[in-house]
Design a protein around this motif. Structure first.
Motif, short mmCIF file in Angstrom:
data_model
loop_
_atom_site.label_atom_id
_atom_site.label_comp_id
_atom_site.label_asym_id
_atom_site.label_seq_id
_atom_site.Cartn_x
_atom_site.Cartn_y
_atom_site.Cartn_z
N VAL A 228 0.83 -1.20 0.00
CA VAL A 228 0.00 0.00 0.00
C VAL A 228 0.87 1.26 0.00
N SER A 229 1.96 1.23 0.76
CA SER A 229 2.85 2.40 0.83
C SER A 229 3.44 2.71 -0.54
N ASN A 230 3.81 1.67 -1.29
CA ASN A 230 4.32 1.89 -2.65
C ASN A 230 3.34 2.69 -3.48
N CYS A 231 2.06 2.34 -3.35
CA CYS A 231 1.03 2.93 -4.20
C CYS A 231 0.67 4.36 -3.79
N LEU A 232 0.84 4.70 -2.52
CA LEU A 232 0.33 5.97 -2.03
C LEU A 232 1.36 7.09 -1.93
N PHE A 233 2.62 6.77 -1.64
CA PHE A 233 3.59 7.84 -1.38
C PHE A 233 4.24 8.35 -2.67
N ARG A 234 4.40 9.68 -2.72
CA ARG A 234 4.97 10.33 -3.89
C ARG A 234 5.99 11.40 -3.47
N VAL A 235 6.76 11.86 -4.44
CA VAL A 235 7.84 12.83 -4.18
C VAL A 235 7.27 14.20 -3.81
N GLY A 236 7.85 14.80 -2.77
CA GLY A 236 7.46 16.15 -2.36
C GLY A 236 8.30 16.62 -1.20
N GLY A 237 8.29 17.90 -0.96
CA GLY A 237 9.04 18.47 0.16
C GLY A 237 8.70 19.93 0.33
N ALA A 238 8.94 20.46 1.52
CA ALA A 238 8.64 21.86 1.80
C ALA A 238 9.70 22.45 2.71
N ALA A 239 9.95 23.74 2.54
CA ALA A 239 10.87 24.49 3.40
C ALA A 239 10.12 25.67 3.99
N ILE A 240 10.24 25.85 5.29
CA ILE A 240 9.46 26.87 6.01
C ILE A 240 10.42 27.74 6.82
N HIS A 352 -3.81 16.53 6.06
CA HIS A 352 -2.82 15.64 5.45
C HIS A 352 -3.47 14.73 4.42
N THR A 353 -2.85 14.65 3.25
CA THR A 353 -3.41 13.87 2.14
C THR A 353 -2.96 12.42 2.22
N GLY A 354 -3.34 11.76 3.31
CA GLY A 354 -2.95 10.36 3.51
C GLY A 354 -3.60 9.40 2.55
N GLY A 355 -4.76 9.77 2.04
CA GLY A 355 -5.49 8.92 1.11
C GLY A 355 -6.94 9.39 1.04
N LYS A 356 -7.65 8.89 0.07
CA LYS A 356 -9.04 9.31 -0.14
C LYS A 356 -9.90 8.98 1.08
N ALA A 357 -9.71 7.77 1.65
CA ALA A 357 -10.51 7.35 2.80
C ALA A 357 -10.27 8.25 4.00
N TYR A 383 -0.69 15.77 -6.38
CA TYR A 383 0.64 15.42 -5.88
C TYR A 383 0.69 14.11 -5.10
N GLY A 384 -0.46 13.52 -4.79
CA GLY A 384 -0.47 12.28 -4.03
C GLY A 384 -0.16 12.53 -2.56
N ASN A 385 0.26 11.50 -1.87
CA ASN A 385 0.64 11.60 -0.46
C ASN A 385 2.12 11.93 -0.39
N THR A 386 2.44 13.18 -0.11
CA THR A 386 3.84 13.61 0.00
C THR A 386 4.29 13.63 1.46
N SER A 387 3.62 12.82 2.28
CA SER A 387 3.99 12.64 3.69
C SER A 387 3.94 13.96 4.46
N SER A 388 4.98 14.27 5.21
CA SER A 388 4.95 15.41 6.12
C SER A 388 4.85 16.76 5.42
N SER A 389 5.14 16.81 4.13
CA SER A 389 5.07 18.08 3.41
C SER A 389 3.69 18.34 2.81
N SER A 390 2.78 17.37 2.87
CA SER A 390 1.51 17.49 2.15
C SER A 390 0.68 18.69 2.60
N ILE A 391 0.68 19.00 3.90
CA ILE A 391 -0.13 20.11 4.40
C ILE A 391 0.33 21.46 3.84
#
Length: 454
Positions: A228-240, A352-357, A383-391
């Motif tokens: 499931v992790s393979n399918c959901l996680f995508r590249v992303g990052g943020a600087a604050i 957080h864009t963890g998934g549709k559900a 962008y999919g689920n970019t983990s901690s940067s999604s917000i």
């Protein structure tokens, strides 16, 4: 203020007389005065934390991976051929569009899974986000006093924070931290840590960098809970960029009002809901997502918003919640506890864009409209689920749409392994003009929202 200064003035006059008489008591009082002034000054300077600006990494087009392309790549990996139908099902239910990004190393034939490729991915994301932030803020790297990086899976030595220090030649005295293994909510943990550091280090700037590494987290086995992790996680990052300098309030975007952290790791089912381990072959490492994940997230969210409600809810909403809670606990077990209306407190919701559900469940719990959920839903689609940067991509969407007005309250909500639910509340210090923004959404924002009901 003036009375305080007057008191200090009289105190100094007395000390001068005592000091001339070489009185040991004078020395002690002088030390007390210095400590008092230092404490007073520190509190005065550290009262507020401002978000000067932020930047989201905009990946290169060659990293775009449609759902069909992702499945084709999986077919090229021998271990994954047996689970193609399952991966298709996950992608169909993901809420993704066909323009999310994966590392270029995963698009090679066969995918190149190695530390060098993982490092190259992370360097591209982190440096790309920081470069854009420096461009937006005109910030000099030598003025950065605090650096916090977070990435859950990829933790090389030297650390990612050391990678940033080396690349930008940051000063030797910088306070440097690297957070690992804390999941998708680590971005807000990093914000909270920066806030606490800024409270004790006056006149400082803090740089927070949030990302995840897809290459090092890619699972090559057939355990479905890990695929499931393979399918959901995508590249992303943020600087604050954060500041506690009072003069920065005039040009900063947001004022940090609250950070609330909820950790349910003491419960075994919560602790095990997201777990990195070897699969049943004991050879291939992956991150397992348990069936209890959604209920765990709901449990953590409920406690988090209960704590947050004490600070942000109107009095009437607090009364409704407390009264129904008391009735349920002591008089009627079947009584449904009132869910406070957080829409009265916030203009924008960055979930957080963890998934549709995940988004569907939070929409129901908080009673959000489709319009209020739109930024998170569109971020998941694009962008999919970019983990901690999604917000931050979600907030960037709100800015690109021209929806941020001075005085607006923004609520960021994120979930992570452990299990954790963390939130942050911001207040907009000015209108955000999308025309003046450098933003990964800007070139295509007119195409959104799109229909994702299918």
């Amino acid at each position: 203020m003036f009375s305080t200064l007057s008191t200090i003035g009289h105190f100094l006059n007395i000390q001068i007389l005592l000091f001339k008489s070489n009185n040991i008591f004078s020395l002690l009082l002088w030390c007390s005065l210095i400590a008092f002034i230092a404490t007073f000054y520190q509190k005065k300077c550290s009262k507020n934390v401002y978000l000067v600006d932020f930047a989201c990494y905009n990946p290169f087009p060659r990293g775009i991976c449609s759902k069909e392309m992702f499945i084709e790549q999986s077919k090229r990996v021998g271990h994954l051929k047996e689970s193609i139908d399952f991966q298709k099902k996950i992608l169909d239910r993901s809420g993704f569009g066909n323009k999310t990004y994966v590392p270029e190393s995963l698009l090679e034939n066969p995918p190149n899974i190695c530390t060098n490729a993982a490092r190259k991915e992370t360097e591209s994301v982190i440096f790309g986000a920081i470069d854009e932030l420096l461009l937006k803020t005109k910030m000099k790297v030598e003025d950065i006093d605090i650096l916090i990086t977070n990435c859950s899976i990829f933790n090389p030595s030297p650390s990612l924070s050391a990678m940033v220090v080396n690349h930008y030649k940051l000063k030797h005295q910088i306070l440097c931290y690297n957070l690992s293994g804390m999941g998708c909510s680590a971005g807000l943990i990093a914000i909270d840590l920066a806030k606490q550091l800024l409270e004790v280090h006056p006149n400082s700037y803090a740089l927070v960098v949030s990302t995840e590494n897809i290459n090092s987290g890619y699972y090559l086995g057939n355990n479905r809970s890990m695929l499931v992790s393979n399918c959901l996680f995508r590249v992303g990052g943020a600087a604050i960029l954060l500041s506690n300098i009072s003069s920065d309030s005039h040009h900063s975007k947001y004022h940090l009002k609250h950070t609330i952290r909820t950790h349910k790791g003491s419960r075994d089912n919560c602790y095990n809901s997201v777990f990195q381990k070897e699969d049943e072959t004991n050879k291939i490492t992956g991150v397992s997502l348990s069936k209890d994940l959604m209920s765990t997230a709901g449990f953590a969210l409920k406690e988090n918003i209960t704590t947050l409600g004490k600070f942000v809810l109107p009095l009437l909403e607090k009364f409704k919640f407390v009264s129904t809670f008391v009735v349920k606990k002591y008089f009627n077990k079947k009584m449904k506890v009132y869910t406070p209306d957080f829409k009265l407190c916030f203009e924008h919701f960055c979930i957080h864009t963890g998934g549709k559900a995940v988004l569907v469940d939070i929409q129901k719990v908080l009673g959000l409209s489709d319009f209020q959920l739109e930024p998170s839903r569109m971020t998941l689609y694009r962008y999919g689920n970019t983990s901690s940067s999604s917000i931050w991509y979600v907030l960037a969407y709100c800015e690109a749409k021209g929806r941020i007005r001075k005085g607006d309250k923004i609520w960021q909500i994120a979930f992570g392994s452990g299990f954790k639910c963390n939130t942050a509340v911001w207040c907009a210090l000015r209108d955000v003009d999308p025309i003046k923004e450098i933003n990964p959404w800007m070139d295509e924002i007119s195409q959104f929202p799109v229909d994702v009901s299918i």
